[in-house]
Scaffold this motif. Structure first.
Motif, PDB file in Angstrom:
ATOM      1  N   GLY A 181       0.825  -1.209   0.000  1.00 49.82           N
ATOM      2  CA  GLY A 181       0.000   0.000   0.000  1.00 49.82           C
ATOM      3  C   GLY A 181       0.856   1.254   0.000  1.00 49.82           C
ATOM      4  O   GLY A 181       0.542   2.230  -0.695  1.00 49.82           O
ATOM      5  N   ALA A 182       1.948   1.235   0.752  1.00 46.09           N
ATOM      6  CA  ALA A 182       2.859   2.387   0.795  1.00 46.09           C
ATOM      7  C   ALA A 182       3.507   2.625  -0.573  1.00 46.09           C
ATOM      8  O   ALA A 182       3.675   3.769  -1.012  1.00 46.09           O
ATOM      9  CB  ALA A 182       3.938   2.150   1.853  1.00 46.09           C
ATOM     10  N   ILE A 183       3.854   1.540  -1.246  1.00 43.45           N
ATOM     11  CA  ILE A 183       4.453   1.664  -2.583  1.00 43.45           C
ATOM     12  C   ILE A 183       3.469   2.326  -3.546  1.00 43.45           C
ATOM     13  O   ILE A 183       3.835   3.212  -4.335  1.00 43.45           O
ATOM     14  CB  ILE A 183       4.889   0.282  -3.116  1.00 43.45           C
ATOM     15  N   PHE A 184       2.205   1.933  -3.473  1.00 43.41           N
ATOM     16  CA  PHE A 184       1.184   2.546  -4.317  1.00 43.41           C
ATOM     17  C   PHE A 184       1.052   4.034  -4.013  1.00 43.41           C
ATOM     18  O   PHE A 184       0.899   4.858  -4.930  1.00 43.41           O
ATOM     19  CB  PHE A 184      -0.163   1.851  -4.099  1.00 43.41           C
ATOM     20  N   LEU A 185       1.105   4.401  -2.738  1.00 46.00           N
ATOM     21  CA  LEU A 185       1.006   5.817  -2.365  1.00 46.00           C
ATOM     22  C   LEU A 185       2.179   6.615  -2.926  1.00 46.00           C
ATOM     23  O   LEU A 185       2.009   7.732  -3.425  1.00 46.00           O
ATOM     24  CB  LEU A 185       0.953   5.949  -0.841  1.00 46.00           C
ATOM     25  N   VAL A 186       3.374   6.037  -2.843  1.00 45.15           N
ATOM     26  CA  VAL A 186       4.573   6.714  -3.365  1.00 45.15           C
ATOM     27  C   VAL A 186       4.464   6.896  -4.875  1.00 45.15           C
ATOM     28  O   VAL A 186       4.764   7.961  -5.418  1.00 45.15           O
ATOM     29  CB  VAL A 186       5.847   5.912  -3.004  1.00 45.15           C
ATOM     30  N   VAL A 187       4.020   5.854  -5.568  1.00 42.58           N
ATOM     31  CA  VAL A 187       3.860   5.925  -7.025  1.00 42.58           C
ATOM     32  C   VAL A 187       2.867   7.032  -7.406  1.00 42.58           C
ATOM     33  O   VAL A 187       3.048   7.730  -8.417  1.00 42.58           O
ATOM     34  CB  VAL A 187       3.393   4.563  -7.588  1.00 42.58           C
ATOM     35  N   MET A 188       1.820   7.211  -6.584  1.00 42.34           N
ATOM     36  CA  MET A 188       0.821   8.241  -6.863  1.00 42.34           C
ATOM     37  C   MET A 188       1.262   9.621  -6.378  1.00 42.34           C
ATOM     38  O   MET A 188       0.524  10.606  -6.529  1.00 42.34           O
ATOM     39  CB  MET A 188      -0.501   7.870  -6.204  1.00 42.34           C
ATOM     40  N   GLY A 189       2.449   9.690  -5.771  1.00 40.02           N
ATOM     41  CA  GLY A 189       2.972  10.969  -5.307  1.00 40.02           C
ATOM     42  C   GLY A 189       2.347  11.465  -4.026  1.00 40.02           C
ATOM     43  O   GLY A 189       2.340  12.668  -3.750  1.00 40.02           O
ATOM     44  N   LEU A 190       1.826  10.558  -3.221  1.00 40.05           N
ATOM     45  CA  LEU A 190       1.184  10.933  -1.962  1.00 40.05           C
ATOM     46  C   LEU A 190       2.095  10.652  -0.777  1.00 40.05           C
ATOM     47  O   LEU A 190       3.001   9.817  -0.851  1.00 40.05           O
ATOM     48  CB  LEU A 190      -0.135  10.164  -1.803  1.00 40.05           C
ATOM     49  N   ASN A 191       1.832  11.333   0.321  1.00 38.92           N
ATOM     50  CA  ASN A 191       2.639  11.192   1.525  1.00 38.92           C
ATOM     51  C   ASN A 191       2.192   9.961   2.305  1.00 38.92           C
ATOM     52  O   ASN A 191       1.058   9.909   2.796  1.00 38.92           O
ATOM     53  CB  ASN A 191       2.505  12.452   2.390  1.00 38.92           C
ATOM     54  N   VAL A 192       3.081   8.968   2.438  1.00 39.46           N
ATOM     55  CA  VAL A 192       2.736   7.719   3.119  1.00 39.46           C
ATOM     56  C   VAL A 192       2.432   7.964   4.587  1.00 39.46           C
ATOM     57  O   VAL A 192       1.444   7.463   5.139  1.00 39.46           O
ATOM     58  CB  VAL A 192       3.874   6.688   2.983  1.00 39.46           C
ATOM     59  N   GLY A 193       3.279   8.752   5.245  1.00 38.30           N
ATOM     60  CA  GLY A 193       3.090   9.029   6.663  1.00 38.30           C
ATOM     61  C   GLY A 193       1.767   9.727   6.943  1.00 38.30           C
ATOM     62  O   GLY A 193       1.071   9.409   7.917  1.00 38.30           O
ATOM     63  N   GLU A 194       1.417  10.666   6.076  1.00 37.65           N
ATOM     64  CA  GLU A 194       0.166  11.403   6.267  1.00 37.65           C
ATOM     65  C   GLU A 194      -1.044  10.481   6.081  1.00 37.65           C
ATOM     66  O   GLU A 194      -2.000  10.529   6.871  1.00 37.65           O
ATOM     67  CB  GLU A 194       0.099  12.562   5.276  1.00 37.65           C
ATOM     68  N   ALA A 195      -0.990   9.630   5.051  1.00 33.23           N
ATOM     69  CA  ALA A 195      -2.119   8.732   4.777  1.00 33.23           C
ATOM     70  C   ALA A 195      -2.294   7.709   5.891  1.00 33.23           C
ATOM     71  O   ALA A 195      -3.406   7.514   6.408  1.00 33.23           O
ATOM     72  CB  ALA A 195      -1.912   8.032   3.442  1.00 33.23           C
ATOM     73  N   TYR A 196      -1.207   7.054   6.267  1.00 35.22           N
ATOM     74  CA  TYR A 196      -1.300   6.053   7.321  1.00 35.22           C
ATOM     75  C   TYR A 196      -1.561   6.692   8.674  1.00 35.22           C
ATOM     76  O   TYR A 196      -2.195   6.097   9.547  1.00 35.22           O
ATOM     77  CB  TYR A 196      -0.038   5.198   7.355  1.00 35.22           C
ATOM     78  N   GLY A 197      -1.069   7.904   8.859  1.00 36.00           N
ATOM     79  CA  GLY A 197      -1.353   8.630  10.095  1.00 36.00           C
ATOM     80  C   GLY A 197      -2.836   8.920  10.243  1.00 36.00           C
ATOM     81  O   GLY A 197      -3.402   8.782  11.333  1.00 36.00           O
ATOM     82  N   LYS A 198      -3.464   9.296   9.130  1.00 33.68           N
ATOM     83  CA  LYS A 198      -4.911   9.546   9.155  1.00 33.68           C
ATOM     84  C   LYS A 198      -5.675   8.255   9.409  1.00 33.68           C
ATOM     85  O   LYS A 198      -6.669   8.244  10.162  1.00 33.68           O
ATOM     86  CB  LYS A 198      -5.346  10.152   7.812  1.00 33.68           C
ATOM     87  N   LEU A 199      -5.208   7.161   8.816  1.00 35.47           N
ATOM     88  CA  LEU A 199      -5.843   5.859   9.020  1.00 35.47           C
ATOM     89  C   LEU A 199      -5.824   5.468  10.491  1.00 35.47           C
ATOM     90  O   LEU A 199      -6.829   5.007  11.048  1.00 35.47           O
ATOM     91  CB  LEU A 199      -5.126   4.803   8.178  1.00 35.47           C
ATOM     92  N   ILE A 200      -4.685   5.678  11.139  1.00 35.63           N
ATOM     93  CA  ILE A 200      -4.538   5.302  12.550  1.00 35.63           C
ATOM     94  C   ILE A 200      -5.307   6.246  13.464  1.00 35.63           C
ATOM     95  O   ILE A 200      -6.028   5.817  14.370  1.00 35.63           O
ATOM     96  CB  ILE A 200      -3.043   5.271  12.935  1.00 35.63           C
ATOM     97  N   SER A 201      -5.181   7.554  13.220  1.00 34.28           N
ATOM     98  CA  SER A 201      -5.831   8.528  14.107  1.00 34.28           C
ATOM     99  C   SER A 201      -7.359   8.428  14.047  1.00 34.28           C
ATOM    100  O   SER A 201      -8.038   8.717  15.035  1.00 34.28           O
ATOM    101  CB  SER A 201      -5.386   9.950  13.739  1.00 34.28           C
ATOM    102  N   SER A 202      -7.892   8.008  12.903  1.00 33.89           N
ATOM    103  CA  SER A 202      -9.354   7.940  12.769  1.00 33.89           C
ATOM    104  C   SER A 202      -9.965   6.788  13.560  1.00 33.89           C
ATOM    105  O   SER A 202     -11.173   6.786  13.817  1.00 33.89           O
ATOM    106  CB  SER A 202      -9.739   7.817  11.290  1.00 33.89           C
ATOM    107  N   VAL A 203      -9.152   5.817  13.953  1.00 38.04           N
ATOM    108  CA  VAL A 203      -9.704   4.652  14.662  1.00 38.04           C
ATOM    109  C   VAL A 203      -9.253   4.579  16.120  1.00 38.04           C
ATOM    110  O   VAL A 203      -9.706   3.679  16.841  1.00 38.04           O
ATOM    111  CB  VAL A 203      -9.319   3.334  13.949  1.00 38.04           C
TER     112      VAL A 203
END
Length: 373
Positions: free
Chosen positions: A30-52
């Protein structure tokens, strides 16, 4: 002297470690896909964790997790007994509709009577749906996977038909059934939810899921019935030779598995949905149960944890768009996890090949020609 265990033996024998590694690899992909799309891995996974991890967020996770846990138990139970229950989706649908109709037909019953009655109706409908497939398999040898796929679609259209009956259909413009009776709801009171900052649909369905987990564990590991069902799952011919009625065991396994699928539908309806929409496509709760059963290694307590994990991914994933990440990322992660869990079978097969004794050709001793030849 015992041989040292290699990495092949380690992965073949340690399903828990293999599952954890599969989950980590899923997040890595999933992180590799985020990097390929030019997105911030830490920000995306951080939001995933903080929301739950907040109280309200975790209460959403539990609400989402309940139907996944129970459908996961349904599939895991069938796996343990050697039957592949791909029909949990249909059992879920007929169970939810049975609970809905029961509620609408008997709205004046008090909660202590109506809720158990709805559960019984849902379990009976699911058991019937699974039992029919079992009879087709036992009597005529019809493959249960094909039958269950067919019965999933029958359940889908049957539910839509019942939802359109005037006595069941919503009085307004919504293409759905009427709301279930208030006495059939599992949700906490609005005051309790507000006072504790919980999700609006927070309910005590998780307690039912935990009880079902313990019951299924007890049946599988502590009863004669569980022993017989597992014996049939391992080798039905050996079980039959040992005096076990294989046909009856298959019928029992699919009926119990179906009852669990039906209960999952009632828990979703009475805890969160409150009414059943006229479907345009299958909702996928039963298929999600297959994923949960795989992640939980078909162990009832593993399924409980896996269901909460899947519920967390489902709810947390819905918040990824807030940081610009696609919600479909969760499907990538889950698909990768299931892929790596599934290939654990390869490790066991390779381990078997590694330990399989070599056949010594006739007329030789220890691989060398016999003396005197």
């Amino acid at each position: 002297m015992k041989n040292k265990k290699g990495i092949l033996d380690f992965f073949a024998e340690n399903t828990f470690i293999h599952t954890i590694l599969s989950i980590l690899l899923g997040f890595l992909v999933g992180a590799i896909f985020l990097v390929v799309m030019g997105l911030n891995v830490g920000e995306a996974y951080g939001k995933l964790i903080s929301s739950v991890t907040s109280l309200k967020g975790f209460s959403y996770v539990i609400v989402y997790a309940v139907p996944y846990i129970v459908t996961g138990l349904s599939v895991a139970f069938s796996f343990k007994t050697g039957v592949f229950n791909i029909g949990a989706e249909g059992q879920f649908v007929v169970g939810s509709m049975a609970a809905c109709v029961t509620s609408l037909m008997l709205p004046e019953l008090p909660k202590p009577l109506l809720i158990p009655l709805c559960f019984l109706a849902a379990a009976a409908a699911g058991a019937l749906w699974g039992g029919i497939v079992a009879v087709l398999k036992i009597k005529w040898g019809i493959n249960e996977v094909l039958s269950m796929i067919m019965f999933n679609w029958i359940a889908f259209y049957l539910s839509n038909f019942i939802a359109g009956i005037p006595a069941i259909h919503n009085d307004g413009t919504a293409e759905a059934t009427k709301n279930i009776a208030a006495n059939a709801s599992l949700q906490f009171s609005k005051d309790f939810i507000k006072a504790n900052g919980l999700a609006p649909t927070a309910n005590w369905g998780i307690l039912v899921a935990i009880v079902l987990t313990v019951v299924i564990w007890f049946i599988i590991d502590k009863t004669t019935l569980g022993y017989e069902l597992k014996a049939v799952g391992v080798n039905k011919y050996g079980a039959e030779y040992g005096g076990i009625n294989v046909g009856r065991s298959i019928l029992t396994a699919l009926a119990i598995s179906g009852a669990l699928g039906g209960l999952a539908g009632s828990l979703q309806l009475m805890g969160m949905g409150n009414r059943i929409s006229i479907f345009t496509s299958q909702e996928g709760f039963g298929f999600a149960g297959i994923v949960v059963a795989l992640i939980g290694c078909s162990n009832p307590f593993g399924v409980l944890v896996a269901g909460i994990f899947y519920g967390g991914l489902t709810y947390g994933g819905s918040k990824l768009n807030l940081v610009g990440a696609p919600t479909q990322l969760i499907s990538v992660i889950v698909g990768t996890v299931v892929f790596f869990i599934s290939i654990s079978v390869i490790f066991r097969y390779l381990k078997y090949l590694k330990r399989k004794p070599k056949t010594v050709p006739a007329g030789t001793t220890g691989g060398k020609e016999a003396a005197g030849k």
